[in-house]
Design a protein around this motif. Structure first.
Motif, PDB file in Angstrom:
ATOM      1  N   THR A 159     -36.268 -13.599  19.313  1.00 46.73           N
ATOM      2  CA  THR A 159     -35.675 -13.359  17.998  1.00 46.73           C
ATOM      3  C   THR A 159     -34.380 -14.157  17.883  1.00 46.73           C
ATOM      4  O   THR A 159     -33.584 -14.190  18.831  1.00 46.73           O
ATOM      5  CB  THR A 159     -35.378 -11.854  17.819  1.00 46.73           C
ATOM      6  OG1 THR A 159     -36.577 -11.123  17.990  1.00 46.73           O
ATOM      7  CG2 THR A 159     -34.794 -11.573  16.449  1.00 46.73           C
ATOM      8  N   PRO A 160     -34.133 -14.800  16.737  1.00 45.67           N
ATOM      9  CA  PRO A 160     -32.916 -15.604  16.591  1.00 45.67           C
ATOM     10  C   PRO A 160     -31.641 -14.804  16.852  1.00 45.67           C
ATOM     11  O   PRO A 160     -31.506 -13.656  16.420  1.00 45.67           O
ATOM     12  CB  PRO A 160     -32.974 -16.069  15.127  1.00 45.67           C
ATOM     13  CG  PRO A 160     -34.431 -16.046  14.788  1.00 45.67           C
ATOM     14  CD  PRO A 160     -35.001 -14.891  15.547  1.00 45.67           C
ATOM     15  N   VAL A 161     -30.727 -15.426  17.571  1.00 44.73           N
ATOM     16  CA  VAL A 161     -29.451 -14.805  17.921  1.00 44.73           C
ATOM     17  C   VAL A 161     -28.344 -15.409  17.060  1.00 44.73           C
ATOM     18  O   VAL A 161     -28.302 -16.626  16.835  1.00 44.73           O
ATOM     19  CB  VAL A 161     -29.147 -15.019  19.422  1.00 44.73           C
ATOM     20  CG1 VAL A 161     -27.703 -14.650  19.751  1.00 44.73           C
ATOM     21  CG2 VAL A 161     -30.121 -14.212  20.276  1.00 44.73           C
ATOM     22  N   TYR A 162     -27.444 -14.526  16.602  1.00 42.53           N
ATOM     23  CA  TYR A 162     -26.311 -14.949  15.774  1.00 42.53           C
ATOM     24  C   TYR A 162     -25.009 -14.538  16.457  1.00 42.53           C
ATOM     25  O   TYR A 162     -24.811 -13.366  16.779  1.00 42.53           O
ATOM     26  CB  TYR A 162     -26.394 -14.312  14.379  1.00 42.53           C
ATOM     27  CG  TYR A 162     -27.565 -14.815  13.578  1.00 42.53           C
ATOM     28  CD1 TYR A 162     -27.431 -15.875  12.689  1.00 42.53           C
ATOM     29  CD2 TYR A 162     -28.836 -14.247  13.742  1.00 42.53           C
ATOM     30  CE1 TYR A 162     -28.524 -16.354  11.977  1.00 42.53           C
ATOM     31  CE2 TYR A 162     -29.930 -14.722  13.033  1.00 42.53           C
ATOM     32  CZ  TYR A 162     -29.759 -15.773  12.151  1.00 42.53           C
ATOM     33  OH  TYR A 162     -30.853 -16.248  11.442  1.00 42.53           O
ATOM     34  N   LEU A 163     -24.154 -15.495  16.676  1.00 46.32           N
ATOM     35  CA  LEU A 163     -22.838 -15.217  17.231  1.00 46.32           C
ATOM     36  C   LEU A 163     -22.049 -14.382  16.226  1.00 46.32           C
ATOM     37  O   LEU A 163     -22.249 -14.493  15.018  1.00 46.32           O
ATOM     38  CB  LEU A 163     -22.092 -16.518  17.512  1.00 46.32           C
ATOM     39  CG  LEU A 163     -22.862 -17.630  18.231  1.00 46.32           C
ATOM     40  CD1 LEU A 163     -21.996 -18.888  18.335  1.00 46.32           C
ATOM     41  CD2 LEU A 163     -23.317 -17.160  19.607  1.00 46.32           C
ATOM     42  N   TYR A 164     -21.137 -13.553  16.714  1.00 44.98           N
ATOM     43  CA  TYR A 164     -20.380 -12.658  15.841  1.00 44.98           C
ATOM     44  C   TYR A 164     -18.933 -12.695  16.315  1.00 44.98           C
ATOM     45  O   TYR A 164     -18.607 -12.170  17.372  1.00 44.98           O
ATOM     46  CB  TYR A 164     -20.999 -11.253  15.922  1.00 44.98           C
ATOM     47  CG  TYR A 164     -20.369 -10.159  15.093  1.00 44.98           C
ATOM     48  CD1 TYR A 164     -19.255 -10.358  14.290  1.00 44.98           C
ATOM     49  CD2 TYR A 164     -20.914  -8.887  15.124  1.00 44.98           C
ATOM     50  CE1 TYR A 164     -18.705  -9.334  13.532  1.00 44.98           C
ATOM     51  CE2 TYR A 164     -20.377  -7.838  14.367  1.00 44.98           C
ATOM     52  CZ  TYR A 164     -19.267  -8.075  13.591  1.00 44.98           C
ATOM     53  OH  TYR A 164     -18.715  -7.043  12.860  1.00 44.98           O
ATOM     54  N   ASP A 165     -18.082 -13.355  15.519  1.00 44.97           N
ATOM     55  CA  ASP A 165     -16.696 -13.566  15.895  1.00 44.97           C
ATOM     56  C   ASP A 165     -15.779 -12.685  15.067  1.00 44.97           C
ATOM     57  O   ASP A 165     -15.748 -12.787  13.841  1.00 44.97           O
ATOM     58  CB  ASP A 165     -16.315 -15.036  15.690  1.00 44.97           C
ATOM     59  CG  ASP A 165     -14.978 -15.390  16.291  1.00 44.97           C
ATOM     60  OD1 ASP A 165     -14.838 -15.260  17.521  1.00 44.97           O
ATOM     61  OD2 ASP A 165     -14.064 -15.803  15.541  1.00 44.97           O
ATOM     62  N   ILE A 166     -15.034 -11.796  15.724  1.00 45.41           N
ATOM     63  CA  ILE A 166     -14.087 -10.918  15.034  1.00 45.41           C
ATOM     64  C   ILE A 166     -12.911 -10.674  15.982  1.00 45.41           C
ATOM     65  O   ILE A 166     -12.733  -9.583  16.543  1.00 45.41           O
ATOM     66  CB  ILE A 166     -14.770  -9.614  14.553  1.00 45.41           C
ATOM     67  CG1 ILE A 166     -13.806  -8.739  13.774  1.00 45.41           C
ATOM     68  CG2 ILE A 166     -15.456  -8.891  15.693  1.00 45.41           C
ATOM     69  CD1 ILE A 166     -14.484  -7.595  13.025  1.00 45.41           C
ATOM     70  N   PRO A 167     -12.096 -11.690  16.198  1.00 48.30           N
ATOM     71  CA  PRO A 167     -11.057 -11.637  17.231  1.00 48.30           C
ATOM     72  C   PRO A 167     -10.023 -10.533  17.038  1.00 48.30           C
ATOM     73  O   PRO A 167      -9.455 -10.044  18.021  1.00 48.30           O
ATOM     74  CB  PRO A 167     -10.411 -13.026  17.165  1.00 48.30           C
ATOM     75  CG  PRO A 167     -10.817 -13.587  15.839  1.00 48.30           C
ATOM     76  CD  PRO A 167     -12.138 -12.999  15.531  1.00 48.30           C
ATOM     77  N   ALA A 168      -9.766 -10.113  15.809  1.00 52.17           N
ATOM     78  CA  ALA A 168      -8.783  -9.050  15.585  1.00 52.17           C
ATOM     79  C   ALA A 168      -9.216  -7.746  16.242  1.00 52.17           C
ATOM     80  O   ALA A 168      -8.377  -6.922  16.619  1.00 52.17           O
ATOM     81  CB  ALA A 168      -8.566  -8.834  14.094  1.00 52.17           C
ATOM     82  N   ARG A 169     -10.527  -7.541  16.393  1.00 50.64           N
ATOM     83  CA  ARG A 169     -11.042  -6.312  16.994  1.00 50.64           C
ATOM     84  C   ARG A 169     -11.376  -6.462  18.478  1.00 50.64           C
ATOM     85  O   ARG A 169     -11.238  -5.531  19.251  1.00 50.64           O
ATOM     86  CB  ARG A 169     -12.295  -5.849  16.240  1.00 50.64           C
ATOM     87  CG  ARG A 169     -12.083  -5.628  14.764  1.00 50.64           C
ATOM     88  CD  ARG A 169     -11.161  -4.462  14.480  1.00 50.64           C
ATOM     89  NE  ARG A 169     -10.893  -4.333  13.061  1.00 50.64           N
ATOM     90  CZ  ARG A 169      -9.713  -4.010  12.540  1.00 50.64           C
ATOM     91  NH1 ARG A 169      -8.681  -3.779  13.326  1.00 50.64           N
ATOM     92  NH2 ARG A 169      -9.559  -3.908  11.237  1.00 50.64           N
ATOM     93  N   THR A 170     -11.843  -7.643  18.884  1.00 50.50           N
ATOM     94  CA  THR A 170     -12.300  -7.811  20.272  1.00 50.50           C
ATOM     95  C   THR A 170     -11.292  -8.536  21.152  1.00 50.50           C
ATOM     96  O   THR A 170     -11.420  -8.504  22.377  1.00 50.50           O
ATOM     97  CB  THR A 170     -13.617  -8.602  20.319  1.00 50.50           C
ATOM     98  OG1 THR A 170     -13.369  -9.964  19.912  1.00 50.50           O
ATOM     99  CG2 THR A 170     -14.674  -7.978  19.409  1.00 50.50           C
ATOM    100  N   GLN A 171     -10.337  -9.226  20.532  1.00 54.07           N
ATOM    101  CA  GLN A 171      -9.345 -10.043  21.255  1.00 54.07           C
ATOM    102  C   GLN A 171      -9.971 -11.249  21.951  1.00 54.07           C
ATOM    103  O   GLN A 171      -9.331 -11.883  22.784  1.00 54.07           O
ATOM    104  CB  GLN A 171      -8.563  -9.192  22.273  1.00 54.07           C
ATOM    105  CG  GLN A 171      -7.911  -7.953  21.676  1.00 54.07           C
ATOM    106  CD  GLN A 171      -6.997  -8.267  20.501  1.00 54.07           C
ATOM    107  OE1 GLN A 171      -6.124  -9.110  20.591  1.00 54.07           O
ATOM    108  NE2 GLN A 171      -7.205  -7.579  19.378  1.00 54.07           N
ATOM    109  N   ASN A 172     -11.200 -11.565  21.610  1.00 52.34           N
ATOM    110  CA  ASN A 172     -11.855 -12.781  22.094  1.00 52.34           C
ATOM    111  C   ASN A 172     -12.337 -13.582  20.889  1.00 52.34           C
ATOM    112  O   ASN A 172     -12.893 -13.017  19.941  1.00 52.34           O
ATOM    113  CB  ASN A 172     -13.045 -12.438  22.997  1.00 52.34           C
ATOM    114  CG  ASN A 172     -12.599 -11.962  24.367  1.00 52.34           C
ATOM    115  OD1 ASN A 172     -11.813 -12.609  25.031  1.00 52.34           O
ATOM    116  ND2 ASN A 172     -13.102 -10.798  24.788  1.00 52.34           N
TER     117      ASN A 172
END
Length: 293
Positions: free
Chosen positions: A127-140
Motif C-alpha cells: 500500500t502506498p506510504v505517505y510521509l507525515y511531517d509535523i515538527p511542532a509536535r514530534t520535534q523531528n
C-alpha cells in the motif's frame, strides 16, 4: 490531477473514555456525505491516546463504513520502527488506500535515521506510504533533501506537510514537480487554497471535522475554476481557525468544538483538554458566529 480534501477524522469515545465505533461511524458518514476523504488515527484522531489494538479496530471500522466511497488513509507512525511496521501491515490488511507515517516522536532522529525508518516501513507493505511531517509536535523534521531521496522509493507516494512553513511546502512541491508520482498534501488549514494553486494534490484538514462543507467548497470551487468562491470559502475557514485556535491546543479544540455541536463524539482522552465552562462558552460563541451551533 484532481485535488482531494481529506479530513483528519476525530476518534469518538464514550463517557468512560472507551473507543466508540458507533459514533465514529456516524462521523464517517457525515464526511462521506460532504464528499471528503478520510485520514484516520492522525493528530486530530487522538492517535497518541489509542492503544495498538484500538488503532487497528478503528481503521477496520472506518474502512468498512466508508465502503469504498472515498479514499481512506491511516497513520501508522510510532516512535519505534518495529511497531510502525506492525501497524502499517495491519492497516494494509484492513484495506486502506494509503498509509501515512508521522515522524517518530520523543526520540531525536537524524535525517539518516528518518530515511531508514521510512524506507523500512515502505519496504514492508505494498500500500502506498505517505510521509507525515509535523515538527511542532514530534520535534523531528523531514528535510526537503531527505524527502527527495525518499521520493525515489517505489512505494513512497507523497507527503503530508503540517509544518506550517510556506517555504518548506514549496520545497516539497518542487519534488512533486520533478517526480510526478510524489503527491504533496497541505496540512495547515489556512494554506489550502494557496497550496492547491501551487499544484498540491490536496489537503489533510483537522478543521474539516467542524466545517466539512466549507472544506469541500474550497476544493469544489477550485476544481471548477471559481476563484471567487474558493477564496470566500478559504477566508471563512481561515477566520474560524484563527478564532478557535486562539483558545489553546488545536486538535483538542477541534474535538471540543465538535462536541459542542454533537456530544456523541465524546471528549478527548485526558490530559489533552479538560472541559472548562468558560472555554466551552467561548467555543459556543464562535460556533454561533459561523452558524455552526
Amino acid at each position: 490531477m484532481t485535488p482531494t480534501a481529506f479530513v483528519a477524522l476525530v476518534t469518538c469515545f464514550d463517557g468512560d473514555e472507551r473507543l466508540d465505533l458507533t459514533a465514529t461511524r456516524a462521523q464517517v458518514r457525515r464526511q462521506v456525505a460532504a464528499g471528503n476523504a478520510l485520514m484516520v488515527a492522525g493528530t486530530n484522531g487522538d492517535f497518541t491516546a489509542l492503544t495498538h489494538d484500538e488503532k487497528i479496530a478503528l481503521v477496520e471500522a472506518v474502512v468498512d463504513e466508508s465502503a469504498g466511497k472515498v479514499p481512506v488513509f491511516a497513520n501508522a507512525g510510532m516512535p519505534a520502527t518495529f511497531e510502525t511496521v506492525q501497524l502499517a501491515q495491519a492497516f494494509e490488511r484492513a484495506g486502506v488506500d494509503g498509509i501515512a507515517v508521522i515522524t517518530p516522536f520523543f526520540i531525536a532522529c537524524t535525517q539518516d535515521g528518518l530515511e531508514r525508518h521510512f524506507t523500512r516501513v515502505a519496504d514492508a507493505v505494498q500500500t502506498p506510504v505517505y510521509l507525515y511531517d509535523i515538527p511542532a509536535r514530534t520535534q523531528n523534521h523531514i528535510e526537503p533533501a531527505t524527502a527527495r531521496r525518499l521520493a525515489a522509493h517505489g512505494n513512497i507516494a507523497g507527503i503530508k506537510d503540517s509544518g506550517g512553513a510556506q517555504q518548506t511546502l514549496e520545497d516539497y512541491m518542487a519534488i512533486g514537480r520533478d517526480m510526478p508520482g510524489f503527491k504533496v498534501y497541505s496540512g495547515p488549514d489556512h494554506l489550502i487554497l494557496w497550496a492547491l494553486g501551487q499544484g498540491a494534490a490536496g489537503c489533510i484538514s483537522g478543521l474539516g471535522n467542524v466545517m466539512p462543507d466549507t472544506l469541500a467548497q474550497i476544493i469544489a470551487a477550485h476544481r471548477a475554476g471559481d476563484s471567487a468562491g474558493a477564496e470566500a470559502a478559504q477566508a471563512r475557514f481561515t477566520a474560524f481557525r484563527t478564532e478557535l485556535y486562539a483558545l489553546g491546543y488545536p486538535p483538542a479544540l477541534v474535538k471540543r468544538a465538535l462536541w459542542c455541536m454533537d456530544s456523541s463524539v465524546g471528549t478527548s482522552r485526558g490530559p489533552a483538554l479538560l472541559p472548562v465552562a468558560d472555554q466551552d462558552q467561548a467555543i459556543r460563541e464562535i460556533l454561533r458566529r459561523y452558524d455552526l451551533s
